[in-house]
Write a protein that holds these residues in place. Sequence first.
Motif, short mmCIF file in Angstrom:
data_model
loop_
_atom_site.label_atom_id
_atom_site.label_comp_id
_atom_site.label_asym_id
_atom_site.label_seq_id
_atom_site.Cartn_x
_atom_site.Cartn_y
_atom_site.Cartn_z
N UNK A 346 0.83 -1.20 0.00
CA UNK A 346 0.00 0.00 0.00
C UNK A 346 0.86 1.26 0.00
N UNK A 347 0.62 2.14 -0.95
CA UNK A 347 1.37 3.38 -1.03
C UNK A 347 1.05 4.27 0.17
N UNK A 348 -0.18 4.26 0.63
CA UNK A 348 -0.55 5.06 1.80
C UNK A 348 0.17 4.57 3.05
N UNK A 349 0.32 3.26 3.19
CA UNK A 349 1.09 2.73 4.31
C UNK A 349 2.57 3.09 4.17
N UNK A 350 3.05 3.15 2.94
CA UNK A 350 4.46 3.50 2.74
C UNK A 350 4.75 4.92 3.23
N UNK A 351 3.92 5.88 2.84
CA UNK A 351 4.19 7.26 3.27
C UNK A 351 3.97 7.39 4.77
N UNK A 352 3.05 6.60 5.33
CA UNK A 352 2.84 6.64 6.78
C UNK A 352 4.05 6.07 7.51
N UNK A 353 4.59 4.96 7.03
CA UNK A 353 5.77 4.39 7.66
C UNK A 353 6.96 5.33 7.54
N UNK A 354 7.07 6.02 6.40
CA UNK A 354 8.15 6.99 6.24
C UNK A 354 8.06 8.07 7.32
N UNK A 355 6.87 8.57 7.57
CA UNK A 355 6.68 9.57 8.63
C UNK A 355 6.94 8.96 9.99
N UNK A 356 6.47 7.73 10.20
CA UNK A 356 6.63 7.05 11.48
C UNK A 356 8.12 6.90 11.82
N UNK A 357 8.92 6.56 10.83
CA UNK A 357 10.37 6.44 11.04
C UNK A 357 11.00 7.82 11.22
N UNK A 358 10.67 8.74 10.31
CA UNK A 358 11.29 10.06 10.34
C UNK A 358 10.98 10.86 11.58
N UNK A 359 9.82 10.65 12.18
CA UNK A 359 9.43 11.39 13.37
C UNK A 359 10.05 10.85 14.65
N UNK A 360 10.71 9.67 14.55
CA UNK A 360 11.28 9.04 15.74
C UNK A 360 10.33 8.10 16.44
N UNK A 361 9.08 8.01 15.98
CA UNK A 361 8.10 7.15 16.64
C UNK A 361 8.48 5.68 16.52
N UNK A 362 9.08 5.29 15.39
CA UNK A 362 9.48 3.90 15.20
C UNK A 362 10.57 3.52 16.21
N UNK A 363 11.58 4.37 16.38
CA UNK A 363 12.63 4.09 17.36
C UNK A 363 12.06 3.99 18.76
N UNK A 364 11.16 4.89 19.11
CA UNK A 364 10.57 4.85 20.44
C UNK A 364 9.79 3.56 20.66
N UNK A 365 9.05 3.14 19.64
CA UNK A 365 8.28 1.91 19.76
C UNK A 365 9.20 0.71 19.92
N UNK A 366 10.25 0.64 19.12
CA UNK A 366 11.18 -0.49 19.21
C UNK A 366 11.83 -0.55 20.58
N UNK A 367 12.28 0.58 21.10
CA UNK A 367 12.91 0.58 22.43
C UNK A 367 11.92 0.15 23.51
N UNK A 368 10.69 0.63 23.40
CA UNK A 368 9.68 0.24 24.39
C UNK A 368 9.42 -1.27 24.33
N UNK A 369 9.28 -1.81 23.13
CA UNK A 369 9.01 -3.24 22.99
C UNK A 369 10.23 -4.07 23.36
N UNK A 370 11.43 -3.54 23.13
CA UNK A 370 12.64 -4.27 23.53
C UNK A 370 12.64 -4.48 25.04
N UNK A 371 12.25 -3.45 25.79
CA UNK A 371 12.19 -3.59 27.25
C UNK A 371 11.09 -4.59 27.65
N UNK A 372 9.94 -4.51 26.98
CA UNK A 372 8.84 -5.41 27.33
C UNK A 372 9.21 -6.86 27.03
N UNK A 373 9.79 -7.12 25.86
CA UNK A 373 10.11 -8.49 25.49
C UNK A 373 11.26 -9.04 26.35
N UNK A 374 12.19 -8.17 26.73
CA UNK A 374 13.23 -8.64 27.64
C UNK A 374 12.62 -9.09 28.96
#
Length: 470
Positions: A346-374
């Motif tokens: 989906x092109x709409x998901x692509x531009x959304x993921x681009x924003x999600x990564x660029x805004x730092x939200x992806x990094x924040x989510x990964x760090x949060x889940x890394x702590x939870x899964x640990x």
Amino acid sequence: MVDSWVNAAERIGSDLHLELTGPGGRRAALIRALREAVRSGRLAPGTRLPPYRSLAADLGVARNTVADAYAELVAEGWLTARQGSGTRVAERAEPLRPAARVPVKAPARARGPRHDLTQGTPDASAFPRTAWLTSYRRALQQAPHEVFGPGDPAGRLELREALTEYLARARGVRTAPDRIVICSGFAHALRLLFGGGVLRGPLAVEAYGLGFHREILTAAGVRTVPLPLDEHGARVDRLGRERAVLLTPAHQFPTGGPLHPVRRAAVIDWARARGGLVLEDDYDGEFRYDRRPVGAVQGLDPEHVIHIGSVSKSLSPAVRLGWMVLPERFVGAVLDVKGEREAWASVLDQVSLADFIGSGAYDRHVRRMRQRYRGRRDRLVAALAEHAPHVVATGIAAGLHAVLRLPPGTEASAVKAAAWQGVALDGLAAFRHPETDMPAGDGLVVGYATPSEHAYGPALEALCGALPPP
């Protein structure tokens, strides 16, 4: 200029499919069609019918024809008409019922497992809905008009630029936006590369891996050659005349552990010497707990490695987005296989993921889940130490699953016992290549990321109850 009847109908009406056939005029045919639609149950009691003007415009008949038909069916009791409520199917108008038949008892449906400890899926309840919605809205508001047209088979430039920065920073990947092709996930990448004829076999693979991936390769006519595994990862010294090798070097799936640095260098030397290729499945490289992150093999030689990743583990498998970081010589061939338009991601998901990564939200989510899964991993280890100290969990320094090593000959009974306890999981044998000569070991592959937080404790209790005694 006076609006046409069709334009007026589009403003005020709803669609109603009727076929005016049979003997008599248009009025008789309309009455017959409406009566049959109610009698058959296609128009349920209480259904609101379109206004006269709307239905007349759709059917190409005079307004009075529809009005007369409605009036007659109201008189017959098929319809009701009230001021301000329009014309509706009468509540007492029962559809024609089929002749009574002897009821056939439906077969009992198997109950699903109470506890899901299968590998490969993140905690669905932890999807960052608010942050994703923020990125989605912002991406739509800022998107150029071309986003809503046919998609570029390479993927949106915004996403490829965001991935170039992210993969370099987080995974040590060396690339540029024009070397990235967006796909819908790892399986899609395999189908494009091998099913599309970009690459050919034979292909060396790890002795343990996903059977689903081997099935895709077999369907594409690719012979897979298993490489044995040991505590340092795949035995790349066993590589021979294969054209390419598929590895999970950051965290071998499913046995765990990274590919040893000496072997990482050795597989690059093999690829250079033979003109071969390394396919790197970086399926959960973001999740590491007790060791420093292991960078991508692609960083050692971008022209001899295809790096493949996705958000199925880090974000959600429902977001069907992945990527291939390609050597320059393969970009054109992959795009030819994809075709002139993006048909998968989906092109709409692509531009959304681009924003999600660029805004730092992806990094924040990964760090949060890394702590939870640990924390989940630690609870699993603690539960084993208390209830089954003879069972050792391996491959736990990273990833979303662990392998519980079992006494010889107990795997099949443990899988069956887990099913009786309502626990869904896999035995290690399910991932074994059928042609490998590597000695087999008994074990359970436990996905500790899959359950929600409130369901994880009961799942661990049920798991421990299914483990074999010492």
